[in-house]
Design a protein around this motif. Sequence first.
Motif, mmCIF file in Angstrom:
data_model
loop_
_atom_site.group_PDB
_atom_site.id
_atom_site.type_symbol
_atom_site.label_atom_id
_atom_site.label_comp_id
_atom_site.label_asym_id
_atom_site.label_seq_id
_atom_site.Cartn_x
_atom_site.Cartn_y
_atom_site.Cartn_z
ATOM 1 N N GLN A 75 0.951 -1.746 0.101
ATOM 2 C CA GLN A 75 -0.579 -0.071 0.079
ATOM 3 C C GLN A 75 1.228 1.699 0.191
ATOM 4 O O GLN A 75 0.547 2.379 -0.922
ATOM 5 C CB GLN A 75 -1.251 0.592 0.891
ATOM 6 N N ARG A 123 0.721 3.905 -2.819
ATOM 7 C CA ARG A 123 0.867 5.763 -2.429
ATOM 8 C C ARG A 123 2.187 6.519 -2.309
ATOM 9 O O ARG A 123 1.076 7.731 -3.099
ATOM 10 C CB ARG A 123 0.283 5.629 -0.314
ATOM 11 N N ALA A 172 -3.771 9.817 0.431
ATOM 12 C CA ALA A 172 -4.618 9.543 0.144
ATOM 13 C C ALA A 172 -4.032 9.459 -1.544
ATOM 14 O O ALA A 172 -4.309 8.577 -3.206
ATOM 15 C CB ALA A 172 -5.256 8.830 -0.593
ATOM 16 N N PRO A 226 -3.336 12.802 -4.671
ATOM 17 C CA PRO A 226 -4.305 13.698 -5.812
ATOM 18 C C PRO A 226 -5.158 13.265 -5.895
ATOM 19 O O PRO A 226 -5.505 12.627 -6.075
ATOM 20 C CB PRO A 226 -3.338 14.556 -6.890
ATOM 21 N N LEU A 227 -6.491 14.484 -5.091
ATOM 22 C CA LEU A 227 -8.525 13.588 -5.581
ATOM 23 C C LEU A 227 -7.750 13.233 -7.834
ATOM 24 O O LEU A 227 -7.164 13.912 -8.355
ATOM 25 C CB LEU A 227 -8.806 14.550 -5.691
ATOM 26 N N GLU A 228 -8.424 12.093 -7.757
ATOM 27 C CA GLU A 228 -8.473 12.149 -9.086
ATOM 28 C C GLU A 228 -10.495 13.074 -9.783
ATOM 29 O O GLU A 228 -10.191 13.653 -10.956
ATOM 30 C CB GLU A 228 -8.600 10.379 -9.478
ATOM 31 N N GLN A 229 -11.240 12.040 -9.315
ATOM 32 C CA GLN A 229 -12.227 12.382 -9.298
ATOM 33 C C GLN A 229 -13.345 12.532 -8.665
ATOM 34 O O GLN A 229 -13.295 11.420 -7.817
ATOM 35 C CB GLN A 229 -13.147 12.703 -11.177
ATOM 36 N N ILE A 230 -15.045 12.631 -8.679
ATOM 37 C CA ILE A 230 -15.604 12.867 -7.516
ATOM 38 C C ILE A 230 -17.026 12.452 -8.575
ATOM 39 O O ILE A 230 -17.139 13.669 -9.113
ATOM 40 C CB ILE A 230 -16.024 13.862 -6.842
ATOM 41 N N GLU A 231 -17.632 11.144 -8.485
ATOM 42 C CA GLU A 231 -18.655 10.866 -9.116
ATOM 43 C C GLU A 231 -20.027 11.013 -8.184
ATOM 44 O O GLU A 231 -19.880 10.666 -7.179
ATOM 45 C CB GLU A 231 -19.294 9.247 -9.835
ATOM 46 N N ILE A 241 -18.922 9.147 -4.507
ATOM 47 C CA ILE A 241 -17.104 8.460 -4.796
ATOM 48 C C ILE A 241 -16.917 9.216 -4.976
ATOM 49 O O ILE A 241 -16.227 10.067 -6.323
ATOM 50 C CB ILE A 241 -17.674 7.463 -6.111
ATOM 51 N N ALA A 242 -15.631 9.071 -4.554
ATOM 52 C CA ALA A 242 -14.064 10.062 -4.396
ATOM 53 C C ALA A 242 -13.872 9.284 -4.813
ATOM 54 O O ALA A 242 -12.947 8.169 -3.727
ATOM 55 C CB ALA A 242 -14.370 10.717 -3.213
ATOM 56 N N ASN A 243 -12.515 9.283 -6.043
ATOM 57 C CA ASN A 243 -11.674 8.766 -6.282
ATOM 58 C C ASN A 243 -10.120 9.219 -6.165
ATOM 59 O O ASN A 243 -10.100 10.062 -6.443
ATOM 60 C CB ASN A 243 -11.428 8.273 -7.860
ATOM 61 N N TYR A 244 -9.058 8.365 -5.059
ATOM 62 C CA TYR A 244 -7.642 9.018 -5.031
ATOM 63 C C TYR A 244 -7.190 8.176 -5.524
ATOM 64 O O TYR A 244 -7.363 6.655 -5.644
ATOM 65 C CB TYR A 244 -7.581 9.103 -3.942
ATOM 66 N N SER A 253 -4.994 5.955 -4.300
ATOM 67 C CA SER A 253 -4.556 4.906 -3.271
ATOM 68 C C SER A 253 -5.820 4.428 -2.688
ATOM 69 O O SER A 253 -5.615 4.012 -1.720
ATOM 70 C CB SER A 253 -3.595 4.927 -2.943
ATOM 71 N N LEU A 254 -6.722 5.113 -3.166
ATOM 72 C CA LEU A 254 -7.907 5.244 -1.783
ATOM 73 C C LEU A 254 -9.636 5.293 -2.848
ATOM 74 O O LEU A 254 -9.646 6.347 -3.181
ATOM 75 C CB LEU A 254 -7.886 5.894 -0.592
ATOM 76 N N ARG A 255 -10.677 4.246 -2.953
ATOM 77 C CA ARG A 255 -12.160 5.153 -3.227
ATOM 78 C C ARG A 255 -12.848 5.433 -1.551
ATOM 79 O O ARG A 255 -12.364 4.489 -1.118
ATOM 80 C CB ARG A 255 -12.523 3.931 -4.669
ATOM 81 N N ILE A 256 -13.726 5.783 -1.770
ATOM 82 C CA ILE A 256 -14.098 6.293 -1.150
ATOM 83 C C ILE A 256 -16.004 6.638 -1.618
ATOM 84 O O ILE A 256 -15.739 7.162 -2.772
ATOM 85 C CB ILE A 256 -13.973 7.930 -0.143
ATOM 86 N N LEU A 315 -14.854 2.541 2.743
ATOM 87 C CA LEU A 315 -12.731 2.727 2.386
ATOM 88 C C LEU A 315 -13.144 1.580 1.693
ATOM 89 O O LEU A 315 -12.580 0.432 2.126
ATOM 90 C CB LEU A 315 -12.889 3.745 3.194
ATOM 91 N N PRO A 363 -8.871 1.202 0.167
ATOM 92 C CA PRO A 363 -7.980 1.077 -0.578
ATOM 93 C C PRO A 363 -7.587 1.024 -2.071
ATOM 94 O O PRO A 363 -8.121 -0.887 -2.356
ATOM 95 C CB PRO A 363 -6.586 0.016 0.414
ATOM 96 N N ARG A 364 -7.177 0.894 -2.645
ATOM 97 C CA ARG A 364 -6.994 0.114 -4.027
ATOM 98 C C ARG A 364 -5.062 0.436 -4.006
ATOM 99 O O ARG A 364 -4.208 1.169 -4.258
ATOM 100 C CB ARG A 364 -7.442 2.002 -5.572
#
Lengths: 352, 102
Positions: free
Chosen positions: A91, A95, A301, A303-308, B69-72, B74-77, B90, B92-93
Amino acid sequence: METRHKILLLDDDPELLSTYQQILTGLPSKPEVRVAASGSRAMALLEAEDFRLLICDLKMPKMDGLQVLSIVRRKYPQLRTVALTGIGDEQFRSRAYALGVDQFWQKPSSEQEIKMFMECLEALLGRESDAGFRGVQSKSLVDIIQLECISQSSSVLRITNGPFAGKIWIQDGEIIDAEAAELSAEPAFQKILSWKNGSFESLVADPSRPRKIFKSYNALLLETAQALDESQNAVTADGQPAAPNTPLAQLSQVEGVEFVLAMKPGDNGQVARGLENPEHMATWARQSLGRFRALGESWHAGPLEQIECLGPQRNVALASQAETEFCVGWKPTMSSGEIRQTMKKVLALWAS
Amino acid sequence: MGLLNIFSKPTADLVRLPSGSFTVDRDGRILMGTLPSSFPREMIKELAELILETFREAAEAQLPLSEVIANYPSLRITARELRGGAIVFLAPRERTATPNLN
């Protein structure tokens, strides 16, 4: 005169710092090795001096390595970074790469691993800055294609631009085919050349590929350059920029898109297509992006990629591209996975 | 190999991104969850507040939401609206990462 690069080594263990300092000084390029025992000290040194490479331990008290790397990647994008750790946890590897480190190393445990580690550091130190396509430094994609063609090479160039990927087939110094998303042959070649940045890799030649492009590479490059110039300078008859081809209009034509709201920094820096009275939506989108971005930073975690966001009336996706933030409305029938994938295309379209 | 022994050292632990879920009521109280107890409670509260704010403010902007759904990297919320509160997952990716040698 050859430049003597500087390495900054960050670890909270003084013994280890001293040992590594000795080892790294012995690299063939004879770098100057500075050390810091805390994240704050490292930040002060980076502020004061020009470093080529930061080697950063992950497990440290107060400011840990992920915190340091996340700040450094934003503040000093040209600085090469290596995460070095004794933690055998995938992990943390993910990261660290998500934060943009160049290499992740578990602390070497054998002489052979130390040797490999040293060789990789030497390679990192030797590289020039990142202009152009990564893979061949300081070369544009046109340069790379010309090099392949002039040398009568046969290869397949795989070019990646964010979520988009394209391929160019070169056989005996001639471009025989190209492919990018749903495009092929010359339109695909033009599309790939319109990408301003990305990375490429050279794959093994594919002589069985049927030829779909019959122009010489020189003619093809020239025509593509002209077509790109024309598309960038498109104007109406009275000399005004051609409105239908605005980037926002192009984004709103992507399948599934119901509206596009683009927000630049500043209170009134928003434009919308397909959305009436976007002010409330813009405020919510900006705040949500800002908060989730801050969460990603504080949790390391990446940088934020995107939010759906899915709702009974409409679905939206939020994301950023450079300084622009987007809120894109999607058909309610689309799933979050479909939105995620198509949104990447929207962002790449904006970027290119 | 004595030299190599110093490459490992015991120090403070880094916080792993957890896998699991929790529920939060409309007032921000964490009701139940499957997140590891080692994961800091403050971080769960921080996320819970953020999720509730996101749902609440979206509704105020005439955009009622049922899922966020928030995508990082190394993590998806994933958060689902639950009668004014939310259930939050939560995950982890872990993805294949290769060193960038360019």
